[in-house]
Design an enzyme around this catalytic site. Structure first.
Site, mmCIF file in Angstrom:
data_model
loop_
_atom_site.group_PDB
_atom_site.id
_atom_site.type_symbol
_atom_site.label_atom_id
_atom_site.label_comp_id
_atom_site.label_asym_id
_atom_site.label_seq_id
_atom_site.Cartn_x
_atom_site.Cartn_y
_atom_site.Cartn_z
ATOM 1 N N ILE A 29 -10.907 6.317 -3.852
ATOM 2 C CA ILE A 29 -11.586 6.348 -2.556
ATOM 3 C C ILE A 29 -10.766 6.992 -1.445
ATOM 4 C CG2 ILE A 29 -13.232 4.478 -2.914
ATOM 5 C CD1 ILE A 29 -11.248 2.542 -1.719
ATOM 6 N N GLY A 32 -4.134 10.648 0.270
ATOM 7 C CA GLY A 32 -3.412 11.145 1.440
ATOM 8 C C GLY A 32 -2.058 11.688 1.063
ATOM 9 N N SER A 35 -0.173 8.338 -0.322
ATOM 10 C CA SER A 35 -0.769 7.385 -1.245
ATOM 11 C C SER A 35 -2.118 7.852 -1.782
ATOM 12 C CB SER A 35 -0.965 6.046 -0.540
ATOM 13 O OG SER A 35 -2.114 6.107 0.280
ATOM 14 N N ASP A 169 -0.258 5.378 13.943
ATOM 15 C CA ASP A 169 -1.167 6.344 13.312
ATOM 16 C C ASP A 169 -2.623 5.914 13.474
ATOM 17 O OD1 ASP A 169 -1.700 8.719 12.056
ATOM 18 O OD2 ASP A 169 -1.332 7.982 10.039
HETATM 19 P P1 ADP Z 1 -2.784 6.729 3.490
HETATM 20 O O1 ADP Z 1 -1.418 6.267 3.867
HETATM 21 O O2 ADP Z 1 -2.778 7.579 2.261
HETATM 22 O O3 ADP Z 1 -3.525 7.363 4.625
HETATM 23 P P2 ADP Z 1 -4.585 4.443 3.827
HETATM 24 O O4 ADP Z 1 -4.059 3.066 3.764
HETATM 25 O O5 ADP Z 1 -4.925 4.997 5.162
HETATM 26 O O6 ADP Z 1 -3.568 5.406 3.055
HETATM 27 O O7 ADP Z 1 -5.873 4.552 2.914
HETATM 28 C C1 ADP Z 1 -6.510 5.799 2.704
HETATM 29 C C2 ADP Z 1 -8.009 5.632 2.667
HETATM 30 O O8 ADP Z 1 -8.374 4.723 1.615
HETATM 31 C C3 ADP Z 1 -8.612 5.002 3.935
HETATM 32 O O9 ADP Z 1 -8.880 5.976 4.911
HETATM 33 C C4 ADP Z 1 -9.878 4.367 3.398
HETATM 34 O O10 ADP Z 1 -10.901 5.331 3.262
HETATM 35 C C5 ADP Z 1 -9.458 3.913 2.007
HETATM 36 N N1 ADP Z 1 -9.034 2.493 2.069
HETATM 37 C C6 ADP Z 1 -7.792 2.022 2.329
HETATM 38 N N2 ADP Z 1 -7.756 0.689 2.313
HETATM 39 C C7 ADP Z 1 -9.022 0.282 2.046
HETATM 40 C C8 ADP Z 1 -9.674 -1.005 1.925
HETATM 41 N N3 ADP Z 1 -8.979 -2.125 2.032
HETATM 42 N N4 ADP Z 1 -10.995 -1.036 1.675
HETATM 43 C C9 ADP Z 1 -11.693 0.105 1.538
HETATM 44 N N5 ADP Z 1 -11.155 1.324 1.640
HETATM 45 C C10 ADP Z 1 -9.844 1.436 1.895
HETATM 46 MG MG MG Z 2 -4.337 6.615 6.335
#
Ligand code: ADP
Ligand code: MG
Length: 392
Positions: A29, A32, A35, A169
């Site tokens: 889903i 980035g 991650s 961020d």
């Molecule tokens: P990164 O550091 O790669 O940006 P994030 O923690 O922002 O990682 O997560 C990337 C994407 O994954 C988010 O923008 C969201 O779309 C999805 N995501 C992250 N955590 C959740 C969650 N708990 N429930 C649903 N989607 C999630």
């Molecule tokens: Mg993010």
């Protein structure tokens, strides 16, 4: 589900010992820089990180009414697995997990359920939060939708800031929002830090008078005064000034002016600025609103809105000098009202904002305030009539 995604999920299940026994991966889903996030079904309950067991949510399933039991069970089953890349430093990974754990008690922050490590790989487990992609709804948001969105976002930020933490961020992809439920949670503490980390005094910490005095004596100002023609001026060959190091972490377009001007005593107010950028995006229905390639471009974008004069004021506040000969940067800039009217093609002189929009713009001023000392805190913002006396 896409073939390559299936292959990617299979690789994770194979390489990460034990993951496939605990979770069934459903989809990828998010992807980035640091991650990849997967949606997964939990097969066994995760070990609880929280030993104290003081959480009211922890009541045993048997004590719950049947409806709640079903709800809780369903909620606990679908999780988000955040696989943090091995290129991310161990310190950074530890920092993210630690801060998430510390902030777990707010309903506006997606809590860390547990985390696993296998060799150099780390996977954080969060409850899956249903949400829509910002791009799918930012054009249709009504003022009242913005109100609910910002109430959640600011409650989340208030909790983070009260803990003395800067998120660093804030942007739409890091705030998961479900308009149907009118609820949202903050995610992604990968760049977060405690206020005061690498803190150095900046000119902006001093009183107005002292600041002016110090600024006028600064090397940069003397350099400017000693030359008539700015354009023909080159960089000094033997520049003995120490180069300025400041945290610039964040996403382009959402960086506060003090981040761009390398302020060395940044505060939680940088997150409020980023929240303001989201509000401006929603009101103007333009995404991304700011789209600069680098910090210098970002300053120009900011200057075209706020005007040269105000930008020079903020630059000076942080001990920097801002000069530009770009013609689109006017002396005074434009009001938010003008920008929103243009963006929504209501440019006749008789056009005005609706009352709800007017109130939102008045609220926006407190968030997109160039001076971090005057910019509202999350707590102050939540007391604004935008929330307490809503106008439609
Ligand atoms: P990164 O550091 O790669 O940006 P994030 O923690 O922002 O990682 O997560 C990337 C994407 O994954 C988010 O923008 C969201 O779309 C999805 N995501 C992250 N955590 C959740 C969650 N708990 N429930 C649903 N989607 C999630
Ligand atoms: Mg993010």
């Amino acid at each position: 589900v896409d073939e390559t995604v299936v292959e990617d999920m299979r690789r994770l299940e194979e390489s990460f010992k034990g993951i496939s026994q605990k979770y069934r991966l459903i989809n990828r889903i998010g992807e980035g820089t640091f991650s990849t996030v997967y949606k997964a079904e939990q097969l066994t309950p995760p070990a609880d990180l929280d030993q104290e067991n003081d959480d009211p949510m922890e009541e045993s399933e048997a004590e719950m009414p049947a409806a709640k039991r079903r709800r809780t069970r369903r909620k606990a089953q679908i999780v988000a697995l955040k696989k943090i890349y091995v290129t991310s430093s161990p310190h950074r990974i530890m920092n993210e997990l630690e801060l998430l754990h510390e902030l777990r008690h707010s309903p506006y922050i997606c809590p860390l359920l547990t985390a696993f490590r296998h060799l150099d790989q780390v996977v954080a487990v969060l409850p899956y939060f249903r949400h829509l992609d910002f791009r799918l709804y930012y054009r249709d948001f009504l003022i009242n939708d913005m109100r609910h969105y910002f109430r959640c976002l600011l409650h989340g930020l208030r909790h983070v800031h009260q803990a003395g933490i800067l998120h660093r961020d804030i942007k739409p992809t890091n705030f998961l929002y479900d308009n149907a439920r009118r609820s949202g949670v903050l995610v992604d503490f990968g760049l977060a830090e405690r206020q005061g980390t690498d803190w150095q005094p900046c000119l902006c910490q001093e009183s107005g008078h002292r600041r002016r005095e110090r600024f006028m004596n600064s090397y940069a100002v003397q350099l400017l005064q000693s030359t008539q023609d700015l354009q023909s001026q080159s960089y000094p060959k033997n520049d003995s000034r120490p180069s300025r190091r400041a945290n610039r972490a964040g996403t382009r377009g959402f960086r506060a002016p003090e981040v761009l001007f390398k302020c060395t005593s940044q505060t939680t107010k940088i997150d409020i600025w980023s929240a303001g950028v989201i509000l401006l995006t929603l009101l103007a229905r333009r995404f991304p609103f700011f789209n600069s390639a680098d910090d210098v471009d970002a300053m120009i974008e900011m200057a075209s809105i706020f005007g040269r004069k105000k930008m020079q004021g903020v630059a000076g506040m942080h001990g920097q000098v801002f000069e530009t000969n770009i013609e689109t940067v006017g002396e005074r800039g434009f009001s938010f009202e003008k920008i929103i009217l243009w963006a929504s093609c209501r440019e006749r002189t008789s056009d005005t904002l609706r009352r709800g929009e007017e109130q939102a713009v008045e609220f926006l001023h407190g968030l997109l305030e160039l001076d971090p000392h005057k910019r509202w805190s999350a707590k102050e913002a939540l007391h604004h009539p935008f929330f307490t006396e809503p106008v439609e």
